[in-house]
Design a protein around this motif. Sequence first.
Motif, mmCIF file in Angstrom:
data_model
loop_
_atom_site.group_PDB
_atom_site.id
_atom_site.type_symbol
_atom_site.label_atom_id
_atom_site.label_comp_id
_atom_site.label_asym_id
_atom_site.label_seq_id
_atom_site.Cartn_x
_atom_site.Cartn_y
_atom_site.Cartn_z
ATOM 1 N N TYR A 24 0.830 -1.209 0.000
ATOM 2 C CA TYR A 24 0.000 0.000 0.000
ATOM 3 C C TYR A 24 0.860 1.252 0.000
ATOM 4 O O TYR A 24 0.528 2.241 -0.633
ATOM 5 C CB TYR A 24 -0.926 -0.019 1.219
ATOM 6 N N PHE A 28 0.021 3.601 -2.984
ATOM 7 C CA PHE A 28 -0.894 4.695 -2.631
ATOM 8 C C PHE A 28 -0.214 5.816 -1.855
ATOM 9 O O PHE A 28 -0.264 6.964 -2.246
ATOM 10 C CB PHE A 28 -2.118 4.182 -1.872
ATOM 11 N N ALA B 116 -9.246 8.817 -4.633
ATOM 12 C CA ALA B 116 -8.045 8.276 -5.274
ATOM 13 C C ALA B 116 -7.585 9.106 -6.468
ATOM 14 O O ALA B 116 -6.459 8.962 -6.920
ATOM 15 C CB ALA B 116 -8.282 6.839 -5.708
ATOM 16 N N THR B 120 -3.562 10.330 -9.304
ATOM 17 C CA THR B 120 -3.486 9.932 -10.720
ATOM 18 C C THR B 120 -2.119 10.143 -11.361
ATOM 19 O O THR B 120 -1.519 9.199 -11.870
ATOM 20 C CB THR B 120 -4.544 10.689 -11.542
ATOM 21 N N LEU B 142 -1.679 -3.383 -8.331
ATOM 22 C CA LEU B 142 -2.379 -2.130 -8.091
ATOM 23 C C LEU B 142 -3.792 -2.407 -7.569
ATOM 24 O O LEU B 142 -4.265 -1.746 -6.639
ATOM 25 C CB LEU B 142 -2.444 -1.311 -9.383
ATOM 26 N N GLN B 143 -4.449 -3.389 -8.149
ATOM 27 C CA GLN B 143 -5.801 -3.722 -7.702
ATOM 28 C C GLN B 143 -5.782 -4.265 -6.273
ATOM 29 O O GLN B 143 -6.652 -3.951 -5.473
ATOM 30 C CB GLN B 143 -6.444 -4.760 -8.632
ATOM 31 N N SER B 145 -3.642 -3.512 -3.999
ATOM 32 C CA SER B 145 -3.406 -2.361 -3.137
ATOM 33 C C SER B 145 -4.670 -1.526 -2.977
ATOM 34 O O SER B 145 -4.998 -1.080 -1.884
ATOM 35 C CB SER B 145 -2.261 -1.541 -3.734
ATOM 36 N N THR B 146 -5.399 -1.327 -4.086
ATOM 37 C CA THR B 146 -6.601 -0.498 -4.016
ATOM 38 C C THR B 146 -7.637 -1.095 -3.068
ATOM 39 O O THR B 146 -8.324 -0.378 -2.357
ATOM 40 C CB THR B 146 -7.208 -0.364 -5.428
ATOM 41 N N ASN B 207 -13.308 -2.901 -12.643
ATOM 42 C CA ASN B 207 -12.485 -1.692 -12.587
ATOM 43 C C ASN B 207 -12.311 -1.079 -13.960
ATOM 44 O O ASN B 207 -11.903 -1.733 -14.910
ATOM 45 C CB ASN B 207 -11.106 -1.995 -11.994
ATOM 46 N N GLN B 210 -8.955 2.782 -13.344
ATOM 47 C CA GLN B 210 -7.510 2.577 -13.405
ATOM 48 C C GLN B 210 -7.124 1.847 -14.673
ATOM 49 O O GLN B 210 -6.111 2.155 -15.286
ATOM 50 C CB GLN B 210 -7.048 1.814 -12.164
#
Lengths: 294, 274, 443
Positions: A24, A28, B116, B120, B142-143, B145-146, B207, B210
């Motif tokens: 994360y 992020f 989010a 970007t 990435l997914q 993490s999201t 999704n 993204q």
Amino acid sequence: MYSLLNRINTRLHLFMTVPAALLYGIFFIYPLIQGIGISMTDSNGVTEPNFIGLQNFIEFFNDDRAKGALMNTIYFAVGSAPLLNIFGLAYALFLDQNIRGRTFIRTIVYMPAVISPLIMGYIWYFIMQPQRGFLYHVLESMHLGFLNGNWLADSSTALNVIIMVNVWQFVGMTMIIYLAGLQGIPGELYEASKIDGAGYLARLRYVTIPMLYPAIKINVVTNIIGSLAVFEIIMAMTEGGPGYATESMSIFIMRMMYGSFTGYSTAVALIMFVVIVIPVFIFLRATKSKEMEM
Amino acid sequence: MKKVSILAIKYIVYGVMVAISIVPFYILFYLSVNSPSRSYFESMNLLPDWQFYNYMEAWKQSNIGLSIFNSIVITVGALVLLVLLASAAGYSIARFPNVFNRTVFIVLLLCMMIPAIIVTVPLYTLMKDIGGINSRWAMTLLQTSTMLPFAVFLYTSFIKSIPKEIEESAIIDGCTHFTAFWRVTFHFLKPVNSSVVILAGMRIWNNYDQAIFFLQDSSVRTIPLAVSAFFQKYGADWNLMAAASMIGLLPAVLLFLFFQKSFVKGITTGAIKG
Amino acid sequence: MTRFMMYMTFISLLFFGIVGCSEGNSTNSTSDNDSEGGEDVENQEDVSLKLFTGKVETVDLMDELIADFESANPNIQVEQEYANDASNVMKVKFASGDVPDITTVITQDYMDQDRYIDLSDESYWDRILPSIKELNTDIKTGNTFSVATNVTMAGIFYNKEIFAELGLEEAQTWDEFVSNLETIKEEKPDVTPLFLPGKEVWSLGHLVEFMAHGEIKQELGISDSRKAFIENEKEKLGFSDPEGPMAIFAERLMELQDKGLINEDALTASYDNQKDAFVTGNAAMISQGMWVMGELLDIDPEVAGRIGFSPYPPLKEGSKPVVLSAEDSKYAITSASEHPEEAKKFLEFLMKDENVKKYSEAIKSPPSFTDVDADWGPIKDETNAVLESAVNIQFTDWPSGFSGDDNGRMVQELLAGKYDGSDLTEFAQEYAETWNKAWESTQ
């Protein structure tokens, strides 16, 4: 050496958050730190940004369109979050019973959540259109034609329609979490209360609901967050229109971002963050004491 | 007699639930088998044209077979990672709330509320630097993490409600807390795992925000991107879009059917006691 | 890719490596991978180009053209990338330095930032309509940063049969336009005189772009009006002027709504509804661009004989009717491209007459090349007649923070009654403010 390994090994449980935090952090937190700085600049995404302090944040309070978007968002969340929870819980209780065809019904009820909101919005558009919509003809054929109207064109009804569609689409998600919660309630508790002569409602009140606190907490928090961040369903149904009547904060931020107001959009996003944090933390505080009681 | 009428009421309620949920699918199906001239309802004529040719056309035009493959790779990969990372983190946070764990939890919870869109550009730069544009692996991570904050939140709350005693016997048997989690506690989390898989799976499967940035090449496109190709600058190919959506729906429904089995009364009940 | 495998293995090692109940070894080798990845694999001979397009409808066609190009130029590979929200994606690509060699996303902001290379010395310009070259020329620098293979038009499509039956003529003034609509409403109560698909903000935005801005464009001429839009010459534009184009536009549109000359569901009707209404004869007139032709014919090939095409009526007295005649299918080469020569070669290939012909016929749009004779649609001759009789106008050069869609949303507000009972100059005032604010943000 062995003892070192051993010490690591026996303490491993303390660091099980590390991989998640790492992932994360990379995807992020690290970009976030870079992104936040933009909120204090006049960045337009093209030319070199200048530092302008808190001007973007002040600007928000003079921006009628932004405030309109904020009000729409709050209205949407206040409408959506309670309905989602009430219906989600009712659905879960219904479908937690041993009844024939349960799997089938659960699947059907959950299926709307699987369709992307974008397509779902268009489907509802086909249902709700005046004169050419599915609902129009259904009502006409039932001699209820007087109920027909162009709800999506009317600023005062459009948002209500969108709330209804949102609840309809995502009630299955809320239901799933309540179902998971219901699995964790030991059957003995019910049996004990049955012996005590408690009826269904009493068991609901004194056994089921208190035992569902984790699920309630998750659902309420995620619904507040999700409803306040509403984007796709509105985009698909009205694109925020007519005019800006149903524009949400997320849509506004997106439009500012790709219009030439990147710095401003970041500032508005941070304001939106505050708008979300407050109700969530109030709720979490309030339930904390409840959990203690148990 | 009373029992029968209660049963009847129940089935009526179920009937209404099913009917309300199924109407839009009928509309989607109706669109998917109509000829292009019928993208609305002229009358109460609810029978479509049965033009199943649309499905072949949609399959061919959008290359949706490849998109299904990509969507499955990304969704399954992300879900496996998500369940492992988030359940582990949830366990550690719920059972051992030291400063680090508590910080991680609060940060995740707060970040779940940050729009989010702020990240970007920096995220795109990061993805570019690590060669993650047009990469299924990058999208998978990435997914994961999201969806992490949501999943960790879910696991933490539920693990807190599971009694500690279930791990204790394993620890007495010589397991560390760490191994006890994987060997014992994890199995009690079946309904939670299923919730995470179903809920996060659906979000990852759908999704678009993204994917549109990071999957621009036709070889790595996912289903939402394939479907969106039927939206053009002016107007859309509704019938083909509907057919493509119907095709894309199938794997997601199968996933649900498979995982919803764990929502069966009694799995955990007996076990917790034992 | 390999970097991700590393992350994956690292993370999974942390887990699976140690899940037995005996002791496990945690390999604590957290290597921080901060070095720059993604080096270009660069061969002297092989060149790889990236083409980023927002035209999703032409992706397959473009792939065919690319295949032809690659077989003729085996050392150049062209990779096509596309996205629906191309302008958003492109903005992020520019900001993060992931810039394609060739793109269809071309805006004034990026021209001002020198993001494209000048194409004015290319050989194909002699074959392209001079008006299209002018539209591809940057007002500020005089450079030509883009090239367009096609032309597009927009105006009023009308049902010839209804016009003939009622003895109507194409309107030359606003009063004639209204009287045509009124006749249709009286004589044919079931027919919508003018059908607006107001769910699609772009279509309402077009009314502003072609009718309201059309007044400015015809008054100043193409190049002066472009300069006025790009440099925001407020006096020339006169947006906030109570007698100016925006105020008159609002008044005219309200007149149509008040007299019931547009469809009742003008706010929610979709583009599909509009096409259907026109094809079935339920709508007598629609405002659209040439891109609608192919789709009308798809619904009913018979419609070809009924379609009439006329210019937009002027809003002001004394003005002339206008028709959009502007560039379509534009390409530019970015200045960040490492292989501009190869990119130019690819564009040259696209500009070859057989390729332009193929492309034009596939998307049913007239070519911008004088030497290409493409069979792009059934009302070719009529369109040419309109182009000769009416004032030709261009697309508006919007400030990047105020798109055609934003214009459409303001028109939605107008139709939804936001300014009912108040002076319509308020609409003009608000329009001017929004425009100015957007314009200033990129200065």
